[in-house]
Scaffold this active site. Structure first.
Site, mmCIF file in Angstrom:
data_model
loop_
_atom_site.group_PDB
_atom_site.id
_atom_site.type_symbol
_atom_site.label_atom_id
_atom_site.label_comp_id
_atom_site.label_asym_id
_atom_site.label_seq_id
_atom_site.Cartn_x
_atom_site.Cartn_y
_atom_site.Cartn_z
ATOM 1 N N SER A 96 -0.769 16.798 -25.368
ATOM 2 C CA SER A 96 -2.177 17.121 -25.149
ATOM 3 C C SER A 96 -3.032 15.903 -25.447
ATOM 4 O O SER A 96 -2.644 15.035 -26.242
ATOM 5 C CB SER A 96 -2.597 18.279 -26.063
ATOM 6 O OG SER A 96 -4.004 18.415 -26.110
ATOM 7 N N TYR B 223 -2.888 21.128 -34.503
ATOM 8 C CA TYR B 223 -2.428 20.969 -33.132
ATOM 9 C C TYR B 223 -2.352 19.502 -32.739
ATOM 10 O O TYR B 223 -1.347 19.038 -32.170
ATOM 11 C CB TYR B 223 -3.369 21.722 -32.197
ATOM 12 C CG TYR B 223 -2.958 21.711 -30.743
ATOM 13 C CD1 TYR B 223 -1.728 22.220 -30.342
ATOM 14 C CD2 TYR B 223 -3.812 21.211 -29.763
ATOM 15 C CE1 TYR B 223 -1.353 22.222 -29.009
ATOM 16 C CE2 TYR B 223 -3.446 21.213 -28.423
ATOM 17 C CZ TYR B 223 -2.212 21.719 -28.053
ATOM 18 O OH TYR B 223 -1.847 21.714 -26.736
ATOM 19 N N LYS C 128 0.976 17.391 -31.719
ATOM 20 C CA LYS C 128 1.120 16.764 -30.407
ATOM 21 C C LYS C 128 1.227 15.242 -30.520
ATOM 22 O O LYS C 128 1.895 14.596 -29.703
ATOM 23 C CB LYS C 128 -0.050 17.164 -29.509
ATOM 24 C CG LYS C 128 0.022 18.615 -29.025
ATOM 25 C CD LYS C 128 1.336 18.931 -28.322
ATOM 26 C CE LYS C 128 1.332 20.299 -27.665
ATOM 27 N NZ LYS C 128 2.648 20.648 -27.073
#
Length: 264
Positions: free
Chosen positions: A148, A161, A165
């Site tokens: 991402s 997150y 990532k």
């Protein structure tokens, strides 16, 4: 012809998280380009629909339903694909996710859970699949990890997150070195895509417009655009590329959805 390099005819791909969104679009794209697909995700009804779309292209689909945060299950996908479809050539690690929250509300356990689902689960599959990919008359293949934009840019609220990532992207670089020259490993770092994860945004004119205006290309991606990039990276069209992160994000240099978190 140059277009022949984009074909993956008679190859076998494992696509995780393939019941909907980017995973489903990728699975169908690879089938349209000639591959047989092992589909894996949590929801059987969604997987059955994707399997029908694959079979409509004339290719084979095998469905595995379950919680892919279970490392034993995820690792077992390699043997299942090999037994059912005869070989493994392609892995698309489309795993992960974590809800945005402020740093002080992100517990160490939440950080561990994000790493587990975004990094460790994908590694369980790769580790099990690599020996099988190196068997046969043409040993080798290609792996693509789905990352991402928040894996390499800043933004409030994305600690778990984005950290996970970011680890996926460094894992990609390191795995590419370990697995060269037989197996190529790359990643796509995606921006905002019109999947169910953005249902709230897509149903709000205000939120959607805000995100579109913060994106240089002034729109949100269609999952097929991400699938096309993944097809490129697993096909012979990218045969001299490994250890790279392909940013498919509309030109983002920062997050395009701020959580509105106040200063401490």
């Amino acid at each position: 012809m140059i277009l022949d390099r984009f074909a993956v005819t008679d190859r076998v791909a494992i696509v995780t998280g393939s019941g909907r969104g980017i995973g489903a679009a990728t699975a169908v794209a690879l089938a349209e380009a000639g591959a047989d697909i092992l589909l894996a995700a949590r929801t059987g009804e969604q997987l059955a629909e994707v399997a029908r779309a694959i079979e409509a292209t004339g290719r084979r689909a095998v469905v595995v339903t379950g919680d892919l945060s279970d490392l034993d299950l995820t690792g077992s996908l390699a043997r299942t694909a090999c037994d059912a479809l005869g070989r493994i050539d392609i892995i698309v690690n489309n795993l992960g996710g974590a809800m945005p929250r402020p740093l002080l509300d992100t517990s160490p356990r939440a950080l561990e859970a994000a790493f587990h689902f975004n990094v460790a689960a994908g590694h369980a599959l790769v580790r099990a699949a690599v020996p099988l990919m190196l068997e046969g008359e043409a040993p080798g293949g290609a792996i693509v990890n789905v990352s991402s934009v928040v894996g390499h840019v800043g933004g409030r609220g994305y600690l778990a997150y984005g950290t996970a990532k970011g680890a996926v992207e460094q894992y990609t670089r390191l795995a590419a070195q370990d697995l060269a020259p037989r197996i190529r490993v790359n990643a796509v770092a995606v921006g905002s895509s019109a999947t169910s994860a953005l249902d709230i945004v897509m149903s709000s004119d205000e939120l959607r417009t805000t995100m579109e205006q913060a994106t240089p290309l002034r729109r949100i991606a269609d999952p097929d655009e991400i699938a096309a990039a993944i097809l490129f990276l697993v096909s012979d069209a990218s045969s001299f590329i490994t250890g790279r992160i392909l940013e498919v994000d509309g030109g983002l240099q920062s997050t395009n959805l701020e959580m509105g978190l106040p200063d401490l």
